[in-house]
Design an enzyme around this catalytic site. Structure first.
Site, PDB file in Angstrom:
ATOM      1  N   ASN A 196       0.842  -1.202   0.000  1.00  0.00           N
ATOM      2  CA  ASN A 196       0.000   0.000   0.000  1.00  0.00           C
ATOM      3  C   ASN A 196       0.875   1.249   0.000  1.00  0.00           C
ATOM      4  OD1 ASN A 196       0.631  -0.845   2.656  1.00  0.00           O
ATOM      5  ND2 ASN A 196      -1.107   0.226   3.535  1.00  0.00           N
ATOM      6  N   GLU A 233      -2.993  -4.601  -3.203  1.00  0.00           N
ATOM      7  CA  GLU A 233      -3.518  -5.444  -4.288  1.00  0.00           C
ATOM      8  C   GLU A 233      -3.498  -4.702  -5.613  1.00  0.00           C
ATOM      9  OE1 GLU A 233      -4.764  -4.804  -1.324  1.00  0.00           O
ATOM     10  OE2 GLU A 233      -6.301  -6.238  -0.717  1.00  0.00           O
TER      11      GLU A 233
HETATM   12  N1  THU Z   1      -5.232  -1.630   2.509  1.00  0.00           N
HETATM   13  C1  THU Z   1      -4.677  -2.405   1.543  1.00  0.00           C
HETATM   14  O1  THU Z   1      -3.608  -2.092   1.012  1.00  0.00           O
HETATM   15  N2  THU Z   1      -5.323  -3.532   1.191  1.00  0.00           N
HETATM   16  C2  THU Z   1      -6.445  -4.009   1.797  1.00  0.00           C
HETATM   17  O2  THU Z   1      -6.932  -5.058   1.427  1.00  0.00           O
HETATM   18  C3  THU Z   1      -7.057  -3.256   2.904  1.00  0.00           C
HETATM   19  C4  THU Z   1      -6.512  -1.901   3.121  1.00  0.00           C
HETATM   20  C5  THU Z   1      -4.511  -0.436   2.938  1.00  0.00           C
HETATM   21  C6  THU Z   1      -5.105   0.883   2.508  1.00  0.00           C
HETATM   22  C7  THU Z   1      -4.521   1.802   3.556  1.00  0.00           C
HETATM   23  O3  THU Z   1      -3.227   2.203   3.140  1.00  0.00           O
HETATM   24  C8  THU Z   1      -4.382   0.948   4.793  1.00  0.00           C
HETATM   25  O4  THU Z   1      -4.468  -0.391   4.346  1.00  0.00           O
HETATM   26  C9  THU Z   1      -5.440   1.184   5.853  1.00  0.00           C
HETATM   27  O5  THU Z   1      -6.714   1.157   5.305  1.00  0.00           O
END
Ligand code: THU
Length: 147
Positions: free
Chosen positions: A53, A66
């Site tokens: 992320n 993802e």
């Molecule tokens: N996040 C992801 O990268 N993938 C997920 O499946 C759930 C949420 C990230 C987005 C954000 O940077 C952090 O997790 C908190 O929501």
């Protein structure tokens, strides 16, 4: 024997994917949420693309792990996927993809595996279509219109 060998290598492949998704947490840029997420995406030809992320001071611009992996793969010419493993630091529950990511996953097929993991390397697997039933997908744009 051939079958068993194939089974073993497939299981190994899943283990590798799970491990890579957890390794990718260290690349996460998440100063706002402090919630690192990693992903490892297996293409039809066996290539693995990773993701994490990536957040922003303008919070709504955060990109999930993802989608990072999907965009990396598609931009390198890959559109057929077998599986994606997702990892977070949550101890008691497997991480699940957010709604936006589910939509992006079904864009590339409704019948491939989402491997939702825990830090102890255990996981649950669901198909993309199970995670987003009745999904709006590319075929809808080809359907007969009333006007
Ligand atoms: N996040 C992801 O990268 N993938 C997920 O499946 C759930 C949420 C990230 C987005 C954000 O940077 C952090 O997790 C908190 O929501």
């Amino acid at each position: 024997m051939a079958d068993k060998h194939e089974f073993d290598s497939e299981a190994d492949q899943v283990q590798q994917l799970v491990k890579k998704s957890h390794e990718m947490k260290k690349m996460s840029y998440c100063p706002y949420s402090n919630f690192p997420v990693g992903a490892a995406l297996l293409t039809a030809d066996g290539t693995v693309f990773t993701g994490c992320n990536v957040e922003n001071a303008s919070y709504g611009l955060a990109i999930c792990a993802e989608r990072t992996a999907i965009v990396k793969a598609v931009s390198e010419g890959h559109r057929k996927f077998k599986a994606i493993a997702i990892a977070s630091d949550l101890k008691e529950i497997a991480i699940v993809p957010c709604g936006a990511c589910r939509q992006v996953l079904v864009e590339f097929g409704v019948d491939w595996d989402v491997i939702m993991t825990k830090p102890d390397m255990t996981y649950e697997v669901m198909k993309t279509k199970e995670l987003l039933p009745l999904c709006f997908g590319p075929t809808y744009l080809q359907r007969v219109k009333a006007v």
